[in-house]
Design an enzyme around this catalytic site. Structure first.
Site, PDB file in Angstrom:
ATOM      1  N   THR A 110       0.827  -1.200   0.000  1.00 22.11           N
ATOM      2  CA  THR A 110       0.000   0.000   0.000  1.00 22.11           C
ATOM      3  C   THR A 110       0.865   1.256   0.000  1.00 22.11           C
ATOM      4  O   THR A 110       1.957   1.283   0.569  1.00 22.11           O
ATOM      5  CB  THR A 110      -0.941   0.029   1.223  1.00 22.11           C
ATOM      6  OG1 THR A 110      -0.202   0.393   2.405  1.00 22.11           O
ATOM      7  CG2 THR A 110      -1.600  -1.332   1.439  1.00 22.11           C
ATOM      8  N   LYS A 127       4.063   5.210  -7.686  1.00 23.38           N
ATOM      9  CA  LYS A 127       5.415   5.186  -7.133  1.00 23.38           C
ATOM     10  C   LYS A 127       5.862   3.784  -6.738  1.00 23.38           C
ATOM     11  O   LYS A 127       6.920   3.619  -6.138  1.00 23.38           O
ATOM     12  CB  LYS A 127       5.504   6.122  -5.921  1.00 23.38           C
ATOM     13  CG  LYS A 127       5.355   7.597  -6.271  1.00 23.38           C
ATOM     14  CD  LYS A 127       5.544   8.480  -5.046  1.00 23.38           C
ATOM     15  CE  LYS A 127       5.451   9.963  -5.401  1.00 23.38           C
ATOM     16  NZ  LYS A 127       5.651  10.827  -4.203  1.00 23.38           N
ATOM     17  N   TYR A 143      10.432  14.523  15.470  1.00 24.72           N
ATOM     18  CA  TYR A 143      10.390  13.190  14.873  1.00 24.72           C
ATOM     19  C   TYR A 143      10.689  12.116  15.916  1.00 24.72           C
ATOM     20  O   TYR A 143       9.962  11.129  16.044  1.00 24.72           O
ATOM     21  CB  TYR A 143      11.404  13.101  13.732  1.00 24.72           C
ATOM     22  CG  TYR A 143      11.629  11.692  13.223  1.00 24.72           C
ATOM     23  CD1 TYR A 143      10.699  11.075  12.391  1.00 24.72           C
ATOM     24  CD2 TYR A 143      12.778  10.981  13.573  1.00 24.72           C
ATOM     25  CE1 TYR A 143      10.912   9.779  11.924  1.00 24.72           C
ATOM     26  CE2 TYR A 143      12.998   9.697  13.105  1.00 24.72           C
ATOM     27  CZ  TYR A 143      12.059   9.098  12.291  1.00 24.72           C
ATOM     28  OH  TYR A 143      12.266   7.819  11.845  1.00 24.72           O
ATOM     29  N   LYS A 161       8.304   8.964  17.307  1.00 25.48           N
ATOM     30  CA  LYS A 161       8.712   7.557  17.256  1.00 25.48           C
ATOM     31  C   LYS A 161       8.819   6.962  18.666  1.00 25.48           C
ATOM     32  O   LYS A 161       8.573   5.765  18.867  1.00 25.48           O
ATOM     33  CB  LYS A 161      10.034   7.415  16.512  1.00 25.48           C
ATOM     34  CG  LYS A 161       9.917   7.636  15.012  1.00 25.48           C
ATOM     35  CD  LYS A 161       9.007   6.588  14.368  1.00 25.48           C
ATOM     36  CE  LYS A 161       9.007   6.670  12.861  1.00 25.48           C
ATOM     37  NZ  LYS A 161       8.194   5.609  12.230  1.00 25.48           N
TER      38      LYS A 161
END
Length: 294
Positions: free
Chosen positions: A36, A42, A151, A155
């Protein structure tokens, strides 16, 4: 037609990325792969040509898109999904003081809330298959890297949540793996914009350094090949591993270091890799010089 093969759905499968390498590796293992991505054009030529790969358009930030993917997988597999890999995500290089809060929320939407939405949506299929959930976190969840804080925080939230879901899903027959991904060669930095610092930023003096981080050169130097990384991950899935799996460049060393070394030593090692101390010194000098001028 319902596939008799084991099945895996992987998010974020654009060519050249970790998701694409994982999809190819699972395909080699004979899985029915649901590859997916938000923009199907792409996809890699190899996955596009594979007979046991179903390419699905999926925007993990869209409830309707997720629901459509669930129904497609349910129809193709008879209501089962053996492995769900939450791989989609985005990196950001930017000082926290200069990051608009709305942009920080968007990063959390993609890196944290979207995996939760995927888990909730696909849980019935995973439970039916007594399957495996894989959440791709990052070494940045454990090492406070300057200018990668938003970021890393997203995470870290995913890693904590995934380790918690492990306990919650276990009685339902679902195994959970939390990937702590270290250096892996991919196109992750292709979508990282060069930092556009505001005119009043304290970090204008190191703009070139930040732009260098954003192009991924320092982060990806001597990183592990994505397909080698993918083989390690798929091997862990097949071995029945659960909990944290550290994978990528120097994963074992990084894991031991995070467990054994005090923060000061980890900071020294990180500085040796990223050379940020001289840049921090430039910021400090610039701020002090400004004060003297005033």
């Amino acid at each position: 037609m319902i596939s008799p093969r084991k099945s895996v759905l992987i998010t974020g499968c654009s060519a050249g990325g970790i998701g694409s390498a994982l999809a190819e590796t699972f395909e080699e293992r004979g899985y029915h792969v649901f590859a997916t991505l938000r923009t199907p054009s792409k996809i890699s030529p190899r996955l596009a040509a594979a007979g046991n790969v179903t390419i699905l358009q999926l925007d993990v930030l869209s409830r309707d898109s997720i629901a459509a993917a669930v129904e497609r997988v349910r129809a193709d597999t008879g209501g089962r999904l053996d492995v769900l890999v939450n791989n989609s995500g985005r990196t950001q290089i930017f000082p926290a003081l200069d990051t608009p809060v709305d942009e920080a929320r968007e990063l959390f939407d993609l890196n944290f809330w979207a995996p939760l939405a995927m888990v909730q949506a696909f849980a019935p299929l995973l439970i039916e298959a007594r399957g495996c959930l894989v959440n791709n976190a990052s070494i940045s969840a454990y090492i406070p890297t300057p200018f990668v804080g938003i970021y890393g925080s997203s995470k870290a939230a995913l890693a904590m949540a995934s380790n918690t879901w492990q306990h919650e899903l276990a009685p339902l027959g679902v195994r959970t793996i939390t990937l702590i991904t270290c250096g892996v060669k991919s196109k992750a930095y292709d979508n990282v914009d060069a930092p556009r610092l505001p005119a009043n930023s304290h970090y204008l003096v190191i703009r070139d350094y930040l732009e260098g981080l954003a192009d991924g050169g320092q982060m990806h130097s001597d990183a592990m090949d994505a397909h080698r990384y993918a083989r390690d991950v798929v091997r862990a899935v097949h071995r029945g591993v659960e909990g944290e799996v550290w994978a990528g460049k120097s994963a074992l060393v990084a894991r031991l270091g995070c467990w054994l070394f005090p923060r000061s030593i980890l900071n020294m090692i990180l500085d040796g890799m990223m050379h940020f101390s001289p840049e921090i010194a430039k910021v400090k000098q610039d701020v002090h010089s400004g004060k003297k001028v005033d």
